[in-house]
Design a protein around this motif. Structure first.
Motif, PDB file in Angstrom:
ATOM      1  N   ALA A 171      -6.182  -0.852 -12.663  1.00  9.95           N
ATOM      2  CA  ALA A 171      -6.512  -2.036 -11.866  1.00  9.95           C
ATOM      3  C   ALA A 171      -7.062  -1.654 -10.498  1.00  9.95           C
ATOM      4  CB  ALA A 171      -5.262  -2.890 -11.695  1.00  9.95           C
ATOM      5  N   LYS A 172      -7.954  -2.535  -9.993  1.00 14.18           N
ATOM      6  CA  LYS A 172      -8.449  -2.377  -8.628  1.00 14.18           C
ATOM      7  C   LYS A 172      -7.421  -2.949  -7.662  1.00 14.18           C
ATOM      8  CE  LYS A 172     -13.333  -2.986  -9.675  1.00 14.18           C
ATOM      9  NZ  LYS A 172     -14.467  -3.893  -9.501  1.00 14.18           N
ATOM     10  N   GLN A 173      -7.567  -2.550  -6.396  1.00 14.02           N
ATOM     11  CA  GLN A 173      -6.622  -3.012  -5.368  1.00 14.02           C
ATOM     12  C   GLN A 173      -6.520  -4.539  -5.345  1.00 14.02           C
ATOM     13  OE1 GLN A 173      -8.288  -4.388  -2.374  1.00 14.02           O
ATOM     14  NE2 GLN A 173      -6.403  -4.885  -1.252  1.00 14.02           N
ATOM     15  N   SER A 174      -7.668  -5.223  -5.438  1.00 18.80           N
ATOM     16  CA  SER A 174      -7.643  -6.698  -5.320  1.00 18.80           C
ATOM     17  C   SER A 174      -6.852  -7.306  -6.483  1.00 18.80           C
ATOM     18  CB  SER A 174      -9.062  -7.255  -5.278  1.00 18.80           C
ATOM     19  OG  SER A 174      -9.751  -6.845  -6.437  1.00 18.80           O
ATOM     20  N   GLU A 175      -6.953  -6.700  -7.670  1.00 19.94           N
ATOM     21  CA  GLU A 175      -6.217  -7.243  -8.818  1.00 19.94           C
ATOM     22  C   GLU A 175      -4.714  -7.037  -8.630  1.00 19.94           C
ATOM     23  OE1 GLU A 175      -9.075  -6.507 -12.613  1.00 19.94           O
ATOM     24  OE2 GLU A 175      -8.551  -4.747 -11.438  1.00 19.94           O
ATOM     25  N   ILE A 176      -4.351  -5.864  -8.094  1.00 25.33           N
ATOM     26  CA  ILE A 176      -2.910  -5.597  -7.887  1.00 25.33           C
ATOM     27  C   ILE A 176      -2.357  -6.537  -6.815  1.00 25.33           C
ATOM     28  CG2 ILE A 176      -1.194  -3.854  -7.239  1.00 25.33           C
ATOM     29  CD1 ILE A 176      -3.208  -1.750  -8.284  1.00 25.33           C
ATOM     30  N   LEU A 177      -3.154  -6.727  -5.757  1.00 28.42           N
ATOM     31  CA  LEU A 177      -2.707  -7.621  -4.684  1.00 28.42           C
ATOM     32  C   LEU A 177      -2.551  -9.050  -5.217  1.00 28.42           C
ATOM     33  CD1 LEU A 177      -1.955  -7.822  -1.727  1.00 28.42           C
ATOM     34  CD2 LEU A 177      -4.377  -8.118  -1.173  1.00 28.42           C
ATOM     35  N   ASP A 178      -3.511  -9.491  -6.023  1.00 31.52           N
ATOM     36  CA  ASP A 178      -3.402 -10.840  -6.617  1.00 31.52           C
ATOM     37  C   ASP A 178      -2.156 -10.939  -7.490  1.00 31.52           C
ATOM     38  OD1 ASP A 178      -5.663 -11.709  -5.406  1.00 31.52           O
ATOM     39  OD2 ASP A 178      -6.965 -11.523  -7.164  1.00 31.52           O
ATOM     40  N   TYR A 179      -1.892  -9.869  -8.233  1.00 32.71           N
ATOM     41  CA  TYR A 179      -0.715  -9.854  -9.120  1.00 32.71           C
ATOM     42  C   TYR A 179       0.568 -10.004  -8.280  1.00 32.71           C
ATOM     43  CZ  TYR A 179       2.944  -7.728 -12.045  1.00 32.71           C
ATOM     44  OH  TYR A 179       4.108  -7.475 -12.731  1.00 32.71           O
ATOM     45  N   LEU A 180       0.639  -9.265  -7.175  1.00 33.75           N
ATOM     46  CA  LEU A 180       1.850  -9.322  -6.347  1.00 33.75           C
ATOM     47  C   LEU A 180       1.996 -10.699  -5.691  1.00 33.75           C
ATOM     48  CD1 LEU A 180       1.666  -5.722  -4.830  1.00 33.75           C
ATOM     49  CD2 LEU A 180       3.189  -6.523  -6.652  1.00 33.75           C
ATOM     50  N   ARG A 181       0.846 -11.257  -5.257  1.00 36.51           N
ATOM     51  CA  ARG A 181       0.893 -12.621  -4.693  1.00 36.51           C
ATOM     52  C   ARG A 181       1.373 -13.605  -5.756  1.00 36.51           C
ATOM     53  NH1 ARG A 181      -4.966 -11.971  -2.137  1.00 36.51           N
ATOM     54  NH2 ARG A 181      -4.420 -11.570   0.023  1.00 36.51           N
ATOM     55  N   ASP A 182       0.830 -13.473  -6.971  1.00 30.03           N
ATOM     56  CA  ASP A 182       1.237 -14.372  -8.065  1.00 30.03           C
ATOM     57  C   ASP A 182       2.734 -14.238  -8.342  1.00 30.03           C
ATOM     58  OD1 ASP A 182      -1.304 -15.232  -8.327  1.00 30.03           O
ATOM     59  OD2 ASP A 182      -1.764 -14.116 -10.172  1.00 30.03           O
ATOM     60  N   CYS A 183       3.229 -12.988  -8.324  1.00 35.53           N
ATOM     61  CA  CYS A 183       4.667 -12.771  -8.578  1.00 35.53           C
ATOM     62  C   CYS A 183       5.503 -13.495  -7.527  1.00 35.53           C
ATOM     63  CB  CYS A 183       5.001 -11.272  -8.564  1.00 35.53           C
ATOM     64  SG  CYS A 183       4.483 -10.424 -10.052  1.00 35.53           S
ATOM     65  N   ALA A 184       5.079 -13.372  -6.256  1.00 36.05           N
ATOM     66  CA  ALA A 184       5.838 -14.040  -5.178  1.00 36.05           C
ATOM     67  C   ALA A 184       5.885 -15.542  -5.421  1.00 36.05           C
ATOM     68  CB  ALA A 184       5.214 -13.724  -3.822  1.00 36.05           C
ATOM     69  N   ASP A 185       4.761 -16.102  -5.885  1.00 32.43           N
ATOM     70  CA  ASP A 185       4.705 -17.561  -6.116  1.00 32.43           C
ATOM     71  C   ASP A 185       5.445 -17.940  -7.391  1.00 32.43           C
ATOM     72  OD1 ASP A 185       3.191 -17.880  -3.843  1.00 32.43           O
ATOM     73  OD2 ASP A 185       1.296 -17.594  -4.907  1.00 32.43           O
ATOM     74  N   GLN A 186       5.101 -17.216  -8.469  1.00 31.35           N
ATOM     75  CA  GLN A 186       5.652 -17.556  -9.789  1.00 31.35           C
ATOM     76  C   GLN A 186       7.186 -17.489  -9.809  1.00 31.35           C
ATOM     77  OE1 GLN A 186       4.006 -14.875 -12.739  1.00 31.35           O
ATOM     78  NE2 GLN A 186       5.661 -15.362 -14.156  1.00 31.35           N
ATOM     79  N   PHE A 187       7.735 -16.501  -9.105  1.00 32.78           N
ATOM     80  CA  PHE A 187       9.200 -16.361  -9.124  1.00 32.78           C
ATOM     81  C   PHE A 187       9.864 -17.102  -7.953  1.00 32.78           C
ATOM     82  CE2 PHE A 187       7.755 -12.832 -11.736  1.00 32.78           C
ATOM     83  CZ  PHE A 187       8.593 -12.956 -12.838  1.00 32.78           C
ATOM     84  N   GLY A 188       9.040 -17.809  -7.193  1.00 31.16           N
ATOM     85  CA  GLY A 188       9.576 -18.698  -6.152  1.00 31.16           C
ATOM     86  C   GLY A 188      10.282 -17.983  -5.019  1.00 31.16           C
ATOM     87  N   VAL A 189       9.792 -16.805  -4.633  1.00 31.49           N
ATOM     88  CA  VAL A 189      10.472 -16.122  -3.517  1.00 31.49           C
ATOM     89  C   VAL A 189       9.678 -16.215  -2.208  1.00 31.49           C
ATOM     90  CG1 VAL A 189      11.728 -14.499  -5.002  1.00 31.49           C
ATOM     91  CG2 VAL A 189       9.494 -13.835  -4.101  1.00 31.49           C
TER      92      VAL A 189
END
Ligand code: NAP
Length: 505
Positions: free
Chosen positions: A93-111
């Motif tokens: 993965a490129k940096q932007s994809e990993i960053l999007d993934y981490l942002r999504d995790c923060a949102d998806q798991f409600g933290v």
């Protein structure tokens, strides 16, 4: 008294008046490890928590390292949380994809709501009387918690070596982890200092823009080609919809990486074979005139093995100079070595991070007012890379001796987070207020760790960021991920000094 808030209101000094029956956890850092901890605490309801993040977004190293070409050299299906699978578009993965993934995790798991952005920790102090941590932010605000988690990573303070004359340089300068995206490199004479994992990713793209590119290499690196496959829509569909395929793929990637720990064994036939194999490949790819400059003489794996399909071509381009002489001085518009002077408009430092200090950049005071920095001098000695004597209820994630050279760090972080959650549960069951690792436990662990590390290729004569000044390996784990998972699967409370919770709490 029972409280739902984990922290004291703003501008209130730390106090015990509002101590809660639910453990309160403060996590410093919202990078991969801080986020992982937050999500697991939310999922398990093992504690209430707040994450303190000095930036304005999650992501840590993947937020900072936005340089062109920034990508992960660990396959994406493996470089992701086990509890948050994603159908990745690329093998790496490129940096932007990993960053999007981490942002999504923060949102998806409600933290996300439990992350305080722009909250920089100035210091943290353990109060022995109350068995609590008092954390002071740079704003002066003070927060109290029962547990403190250091999740600040190993690589987040850029290192710019103090080159003679650097202050006199009149052009543009920036570090790879602080990329100046507003500066247009088109047609410029650009210098890149450093040729390791970060440089090798952006140099090919900078070479496309720059009028002239001087790459200052202090030591060569072992470089291997990489299969940067993009998964077809069909394959992505299979990963998404056919049960078990994505998991099997992750398991297969894990095993493909995990066995490679044996290649990193010092002076072994495995390591000699690996070195000879990469050497053959590199010799085929570069002309004999560049062999001496580009092919290392140290064993493969001593420094991180780099993956690139184009770097070795780029250094051969007409407008690119590979400079292997030491830099003597930086002047107003040039970089000088003993032999020559190279006019440059911009200097990009790909010179790595303040790792030795970085491991402990915070002012953390444990028992008797001892600073963690002092406790970790001349080198950090911990239990499992997480626990330090004199620092009760303080855990480090991706701390000393938990970095890897062969597999995904995220697997190590998940083991650490699970270990902490188990500690919390066992402490609750046994009515414990604090645990503190015993010095003897650290001594035994460290002895075994150093014995293991003495057999690893990282101790060979090469400069790498895994070692302290005296040559002791302070950053890497000694062995496989599986062995670390085994060691951390269940806390052994015989290794701890314990304080029980008083009845009135
Ligand atoms: P690094 O590995 O520490 O490399 C620093 C580079 O700067 C080396 O080439 C070093 O030369 C050179 N250097 C340092 N001081 C110098 C000086 N005074 N004069 C001249 N050259 C100097 O830093 P990095 O490339 O940023 O990578 C750091 C780590 O980040 C990697 O090991 C890896 O763990 C991580 N990373 C990971 C990825 C990924 O894809 N997962 C990508 C990028 C980075 P010497 O070799 O001679 O010391």
């Amino acid at each position: 008294m029972s409280v739902t808030q984990i922290l004291l209101p703003n501008d209130v000094r730390c106090t015990t008046e509002m101590k809660s029956s639910t453990p309160r956890v403060l996590i410093i850092g919202a990078g991969i490890s801080g986020l992982c901890m937050a999500i697991r605490l939310k999922q398990t309801q093992a504690a209430s928590f707040t994450v303190l993040e000095k930036s304005d977004e999650v992501g840590g190293t993947w937020l900072d390292n936005s340089y062109p070409g920034s990508a992960c050299d660990v396959p994406s299906f493996l470089y992701s949380f086990s509890f948050a699978p994603k159908t990745w578009a690329r093998k790496y993965a490129k940096q932007s994809e990993i960053l999007d993934y981490l942002r999504d995790c923060a949102d998806q798991f409600g933290v996300r709501d439990q992350i305080r952005f722009g909250a920089e920790v100035a210091n943290a102090e353990y109060d022995e009387k109350t068995a609590t941590w008092c954390v002071t932010l740079t704003s002066g605000e003070q927060l109290e918690a029962d547990f403190l988690i250091g999740a600040v990573g190993q690589l987040n303070r850029p290192k710019i070596p103090p080159f003679k004359g650097l202050d006199s340089f009149e052009g543009e300068t920036f570090h790879s982890a602080r990329w100046n995206h507003d500066y247009d490199l088109t047609g410029r004479a650009v210098a890149v200092i450093g040729t390791a994992a970060s440089a090798i990713q952006f140099v090919p793209l900078v070479a496309q823009q720059a009028g002239r590119l001087c790459i200052f290499q202090r030591s060569p690196n072992w470089i291997m080609p990489v299969n940067r496959a993009v998964y077809s829509r069909f394959m992505q569909g299979v990963f998404r919809w056919v049960p078990g395929v994505a998991r099997l793929n992750r398991l297969s990637l894990f095993l493909q990486h995990e066995w490679k720990i044996i290649l990193l064994k010092k002076r072994s036939n495995w390591n000699r074979g690996l070195t000879a194999w990469i050497k053959r490949r590199m010799r085929r790819e570069i002309p004999p005139s560049l062999h001496a400059d580009l092919i290392p003489s140290y064993p493969a794996g001593c420094k991180r093995i780099l993956l690139s399909n184009d770097y070795l071509d780029v250094v051969q381009q007409d407008h690119v100079d590979l400079v292997t002489e030491r830099i003597q001085e930086i002047r107003s518009n040039s970089i000088a070595t003993k032999e020559a002077e190279y006019p440059v408009d911009a200097i990009i430092f790909a010179t790595g991070f303040e790792t030795a200090e970085e491991i402990c950049p915070l002012q953390i005071r444990g028992r008797d007012g001892v600073f963690l920095k002092d406790q970790w001098t001349p080198r950090p000695r911990t239990y499992l890379g997480m626990l330090t004597p004199g620092f009760p209820n303080f855990f480090t994630l991706y701390g000393p001796n938990t970095n890897l050279g062969h597999n995904s760090i995220i697997l190590m972080v998940e083991s650490q987070v699970n270990y902490f959650v188990r500690c919390l549960r066992m402490m609750a069951d046994r009515q414990m207020a604090s645990i503190e690792v015993r010095p003897e436990a650290v001594e035994t662990f460290d002895e075994d760790l150093q014995k293991g590390l003495s057999k690893s290729v990282w101790g060979d004569p090469c400069d790498n960021w895994y070692k302290a000044e005296d040559g002791t390996i302070t950053n890497n784990w000694k062995s496989s991920v599986l062995s670390y998972w085994w060691r951390t699967r269940s806390p052994d409370f015989r290794q701890f000094n314990v304080e029980t919770a008083s009845a009135d709490e």
